[in-house]
Design an enzyme around this catalytic site. Structure first.
Site, mmCIF file in Angstrom:
data_model
loop_
_atom_site.group_PDB
_atom_site.id
_atom_site.type_symbol
_atom_site.label_atom_id
_atom_site.label_comp_id
_atom_site.label_asym_id
_atom_site.label_seq_id
_atom_site.Cartn_x
_atom_site.Cartn_y
_atom_site.Cartn_z
ATOM 1 N N SER A 140 -9.213 1.698 2.859
ATOM 2 C CA SER A 140 -8.334 2.510 2.050
ATOM 3 C C SER A 140 -7.262 1.710 1.303
ATOM 4 O O SER A 140 -6.558 2.269 0.468
ATOM 5 C CB SER A 140 -7.664 3.578 2.922
ATOM 6 O OG SER A 140 -6.858 2.980 3.934
ATOM 7 N N SER A 178 -9.756 -0.725 6.808
ATOM 8 C CA SER A 178 -9.058 -0.500 5.538
ATOM 9 C C SER A 178 -8.279 -1.685 4.982
ATOM 10 O O SER A 178 -7.872 -1.650 3.822
ATOM 11 C CB SER A 178 -8.119 0.714 5.664
ATOM 12 O OG SER A 178 -8.873 1.895 5.781
ATOM 13 N N LYS A 182 0.847 -1.187 0.000
ATOM 14 C CA LYS A 182 0.000 0.000 0.000
ATOM 15 C C LYS A 182 0.886 1.241 0.000
ATOM 16 O O LYS A 182 1.975 1.247 0.590
ATOM 17 C CB LYS A 182 -0.874 -0.027 1.260
ATOM 18 C CG LYS A 182 -1.870 1.111 1.398
ATOM 19 C CD LYS A 182 -2.684 0.919 2.681
ATOM 20 C CE LYS A 182 -3.797 1.950 2.801
ATOM 21 N NZ LYS A 182 -4.610 1.710 4.026
#
Length: 562
Positions: free
Chosen positions: A215, A239, A131
């Site tokens: 996210s 997330s 990420k």
């Protein structure tokens, strides 16, 4: 730095696309109307047989093949770089690629293997995606902010620019992992949809009318398209778990302090009431286990002061396996089912998935009770306050660097500008209230020993992860089913269960929404649009029960034929 943010965003967006080799470029990107689902046979048409075989093997299988000398690290790396390139063109899931560096790392690994006839670690030759919060040497971290382009976390002259690496990155390299890309996030990280002004919107590869989650949405979409066998996301309100659920993956939200967060970019850094945690997503439960166990083997507590000294506990995992193998009455686990939190009713596909898991466990001889905990509304009020301690100053300062527009998804939470900040006394009071609530919740969990029949509290909770199989654009309105876990700092593992089915997943004709939030979720449901979308649930365990909860989730997956 404030200037023409649209031109800067466009240049960065084009740079990401330009980093993809010409030979891997798609001539035409179909619309969702033309091709809703770009997984499986659709993306396979652009790959050769060997690339398909490699990329459709999970992380454990890849590690085994490379360790046996059947596949080279270079071949594996190039296959995943190719498939990741295709994935980005189809759903907008990458922020950074560093394929040349990845291939160079893979060559070094192959040379080591050729000389030593052994691997350097359990992840030798396994590609791992990250990420875009992880700092990687010579790779930019924007976290979706235009104002962070060309800087270190918005600071143009910071000496760490281009040189700093997050602690987990160092550990992954030491374990033999090949790092090759960083994945998309919503700017601020505070959204269940992945959207920013650089790459636009990250779509769900299984159903491109829906979001990939957030996210860690780029991770979910990339791994869902098998452009990565596994990667790492973060979770402060769902997330990791939301993208895992929406993309049919396994993912774990560990208790805070289990895995290293040191040296990563973040929003609201310094808010310590409800901590963001890092954890893996992968195509299989055993892939999640491999990544988690590998990181713990590096003793991260020696390098991150926030990590608890807790190696992987084989005994905790084995205890569950022994119970499951037993033919006596002791070979029974017990679970509680959370059908509704009393605020929002899960949409029909999610409700069906929860029932499927409960029924499969019951049929296998395990005890099932209903979960009727202390008020989740109270818990969520306390949890959501932590997201507003600074009044949004941190994120609005980052937007101000470029003057860029704020996405509607984020604006709905944080508004157009920073608001009044909490005082120290108000933060302390919220911390006290949350601590007391956690104690009340713990006592309720303990009280279930009176219902299970074996004198022990339930082993886990079967819960929706979101009220949606996957949300429609701009319609992710309720985070209660994920954030309650963060508020309590429990362990949670997501597992895929089924697919939405327009012929059976329908609200009852006389259904009346509980309230305004429930009405939003009810109104967003479209059985035809959702048809075929992944549907998942989460298994929630107590704090620091990662081994146990993951073993249970894997067992349930086997019961369901996953």
């Amino acid at each position: 730095m404030v200037g023409d943010w649209e031109s800067r965003a466009k240049a960065k967006r084009e740079a990401i696309l330009d980093s993809i080799p010409e030979k891997w470029r798609l001539q035409k990107i179909p619309s969702p109307e033309e091709q809703k689902d770009v997984t499986g046979s659709y993306i396979q048409q652009f790959l050769n047989d060997k690339e398909i075989a490699i990329t459709e093997t999970d992380a454990v299988g890849i590690a085994e093949k490379v360790a046996a000398g059947e596949w080279s690290a270079v071949d594996v790396t190039e296959a995943f770089c190719h498939r990741a390139s295709l994935a980005h063109q189809l759903v907008n899931c990458l922020h950074e690629t560093f394929f040349d560096a990845a291939v160079a790392s893979a060559k070094d690994l192959d040379e080591y293997y050729a000389k030593k006839k052994k691997t350097i670690g359990p992840l030798h030759g396994v590609p791992v995606s990250l990420k875009d919060q992880f700092h990687v040497k010579d790779v930019e971290t924007t976290m979706g902010y235009v104002g962070w382009i060309g800087t270190f976390e918005g600071k143009p002259d910071d000496p760490r620019k281009g040189t700093h690496e997050s602690e987990m990155v160092r550990e992954l390299r030491a374990l033999g992992a090949v790092l090759y890309c960083k994945t998309s996030v919503p700017h601020t990280l505070m959204s269940g949809e992945t959207v920013n002004n650089i790459i636009g919107y990250t779509w769900n590869p299984k159903n491109r009318y829906l979001c990939s989650g957030g996210s860690s949405g780029g991770e979910g979409a990339l791994i869902g398209l098998k452009g990565s066998p596994g990667g790492f996301g973060t979770d402060i309100g769902g997330s990791i778990r939301i993208p895992a659920a929406f993309n049919g993956l396994y993912g774990i939200r560990p208790t805070s302090g289990r895995l290293p967060y040191e040296g990563m970019a973040n929003s609201m850094d310094g808010q310590n009431t409800v901590l963001s945690v890092v954890g893996p997503l992968a195509t299989t439960a055993r892939g999640v286990r491999l990544l988690t166990k590998a990181i713990l083997s590096e003793k991260p507590w020696l390098y991150d002061p926030g990590v608890v000294e807790m190696p992987w506990r084989d005994a905790q995992e084995q205890a569950i396996l022994d119970i499951l193998k037993s033919t006596s009455d002791k070979g029974q686990l017990s679970f509680a089912v959370l059908k509704s939190d009393g605020i929002v009713t899960p949409q029909p596909p999610v409700a069906r998935a929860v029932s499927m898991v409960a029924e499969a466990l019951s049929k296998a001889g395990h005890k099932i009770i209903e979960w009727k905990p202390p008020s989740h509304k109270t818990l969520l009020d306390l949890t959501f306050k932590t997201w507003a301690y600074d009044g949004g100053k941190d994120i609005h300062d980052s937007f101000a660097l470029s003057g860029e527009d704020i996405s509607p998804q984020v604006k709905s939470i944080y508004g157009d500008k920073a608001r009044e900040q909490f005082t120290a006394a108000q933060i302390a009071a919220n911390n006290v209230d949350l601590r007391r609530f956690r104690k009340e919740y713990m006592e309720y969990w303990n009280s279930t020993a009176q219902e299970t029949g074996n004198g022990q509290p339930v082993d886990g909770i079967i819960s929706p992860l979101a009220p949606y199989p996957a949300a429609r654009r701009k319609l992710y309105k309720y985070y209660g089913y994920s954030a309650w876990v963060n508020g309590l700092d429990y362990t949670s593992v997501v597992l895929p269960v089924t697919a939405s089915d327009k012929t059976v997943d329908k609200y009852e004709a006389e259904y009346t929404p509980i309230g305004d939030l429930d009405k939003d979720v009810f109104d967003a449901y479209d059985a035809d649009l959702y048809d075929g979308a992944h549907v998942s649930v989460q298994i929630v365990g107590r704090r620091y029960t990662e081994e146990k909860t993951l073993a249970i989730a894997e067992y349930i997956g086997q019961l369901l034929g996953k």
